[in-house]
Design an enzyme around this catalytic site. Structure first.
Site, PDB file in Angstrom:
ATOM      1  N   LYS A 120       7.025  -4.797   0.553  1.00  0.00           N
ATOM      2  CA  LYS A 120       8.128  -4.564   1.488  1.00  0.00           C
ATOM      3  C   LYS A 120       9.214  -5.612   1.332  1.00  0.00           C
ATOM      4  CE  LYS A 120       6.487  -1.256   4.573  1.00  0.00           C
ATOM      5  NZ  LYS A 120       6.234  -0.730   5.891  1.00  0.00           N
ATOM      6  N   LYS A 211       5.566   9.679  -3.257  1.00  0.00           N
ATOM      7  CA  LYS A 211       5.197  10.233  -1.961  1.00  0.00           C
ATOM      8  C   LYS A 211       6.389  10.937  -1.309  1.00  0.00           C
ATOM      9  CE  LYS A 211       3.050   8.438   2.076  1.00  0.00           C
ATOM     10  NZ  LYS A 211       2.627   7.278   2.839  1.00  0.00           N
ATOM     11  N   LYS A 214      11.228  10.426   3.762  1.00  0.00           N
ATOM     12  CA  LYS A 214      12.616  10.632   4.163  1.00  0.00           C
ATOM     13  C   LYS A 214      13.515   9.521   3.629  1.00  0.00           C
ATOM     14  CE  LYS A 214      11.491   8.244   8.272  1.00  0.00           C
ATOM     15  NZ  LYS A 214      11.897   6.877   8.194  1.00  0.00           N
TER      16      LYS A 214
END
Ligand code: TRP
Length: 345
Positions: A120, A211, A214
């Site tokens: 991240k 994956k 959005k």
């Protein structure tokens, strides 16, 4: 509240939900509820304090959370079950307070080893790596340990975080020489418990090696639960496949076709083996696409109709009553911990 074993699970409730979220996370949660609501206590909670670790719009966060909870209700989360509690993390301040204590029993190195932290922080556009992102796993441990949850069924991506919660509970119990925390079961046991089948990861329709998400700038690869059903069906028809020309369930060589077979099995709730048996060896990709597109259209039409019928008053009542009860449980547990570490008499 009787003394039942506790299942604790996080509800992702910020941002738009995709068909991938639905099939991969929401449906399994509904199944868990239906299977265990009689025999266990189930804590479903919204980790809203965790939501700042990715860029979000603070202006509508509060309403977005309520909105996305409605999707869970439309999917079958039952607001009338006594053993099921649905609450927001930030409404129970003991989560934050316990995090503050646990931070002092967690090492820098331990948190530095978290692969999700590395991933991240690498993805951040502005290079501002917050202490919140670094400390994410400790807050997650507090979420689990406050309630004494034995069962915390999480995916592979959360495995290290669950391990940290286990380690912290063991460390605390040893240091203070008492059984203060319930040690959550190992990740392997959690997997056995939910009997996760491997087909639950839904991939992008355009880039089937990624994956469905959005956040990918990939609108045609993603079906949102709010998509117009006709448009969603068209996305299926236009899904990327391959040049093999024969339908096979093969993630390596035919990820697009494999993804469609997964989606079909989950949508009509039939065993994957049966779906594979029906389609394996057939040559017409378009026939498979049409079958999936039809199911997606039917599903979205019904789902969106249900969504409109959700009664916000009962949702709010459920949240508030769960928060009232869980606040009590969490505060009592926190008090014991404060005593043990010397903050209370
Ligand atoms: N980190 C989890 C996720 O990304 C969400 C979460 C936060 C959670 N706290 C938790 C899950 C405690 C289980 C238990 O999915």
């Amino acid at each position: 509240m009787e003394n039942k074993d506790i299942i604790l699970t996080g509800i992702r409730a910020n941002g738009e939900l995709t068909l991938g979220n639905y099939l991969g996370a929401i449906v399994p949660m509904v199944k868990l509820q239906n299977k265990y609501a009689n025999s266990h206590q189930i804590n479903m909670f919204v980790p809203d304090l965790h939501s700042f670790t990715t860029p979000i719009n603070h202006n509508d966060l509060y309403l977005k959370i309520i909105d996305s909870l409605k999707f869970y209700v439309a999917a079958g989360i039952d607001l009338n079950l006594d053993n099921v509690y649905i609450y927001r993390q930030s409404f129970i301040s003991a989560h934050s307070e316990l995090t503050c204590i646990l931070n002092n029993f967690t090492s820098y190195g331990e948190l530095l080893r978290m692969t999700q932290f590395k991933e991240k922080s690498d993805q951040l556009k502005d290079n501002f790596i917050s202490a919140g992102l670094f400390d994410y796993p400790v807050l997650m441990a507090a979420d689990i340990l406050l309630y004494g949850a034995l069962w915390v069924p999480v995916g592979d991506d959360q495995r290290q975080h669950l391990e940290l919660a286990r380690n912290l509970s063991i460390r605390f119990n040893n240091k203070f020489n008492q059984r203060l925390f319930v040690v959550p079961n190992t990740w392997e046991k959690q997997q056995e418990f939910i009997g996760r089948n491997n087909g639950a990861r839904i991939m992008s329709l355009k880039n089937p090696n990624n994956k469905m998400s959005k956040s990918l700038s990939d609108p045609n690869g993603t079906i949102l639960l709010t998509d117009n059903p006709e448009n969603a069906a068209t996305k299926i028809i236009n899904a990327t496949t391959d040049s093999v020309g024969i339908i096979n369930y093969n993630i390596e060589n035919q990820p697009g076709i494999t993804n469609l077979l997964d989606i079909l099995a989950l949508l009509i709730d039939e065993p994957l083996e049966k779906i594979i048996k029906n389609w394996q060896g057939k040559k017409s990709y378009i026939e498979l696409k049409k079958a999936v597109a039809d199911e997606v259209k039917i599903f979205l039409t019904n789902f969106q109709k249900k969504l409109l019928e959700i009664d916000e008053t009962s949702l709010m009542r459920k949240l508030e009553s769960s928060e009232y009860l869980m606040r009590d449980v969490a505060t009592q547990r926190l008090y014991k911990i404060q005593q043990v570490v010397g903050l209370r008499p």
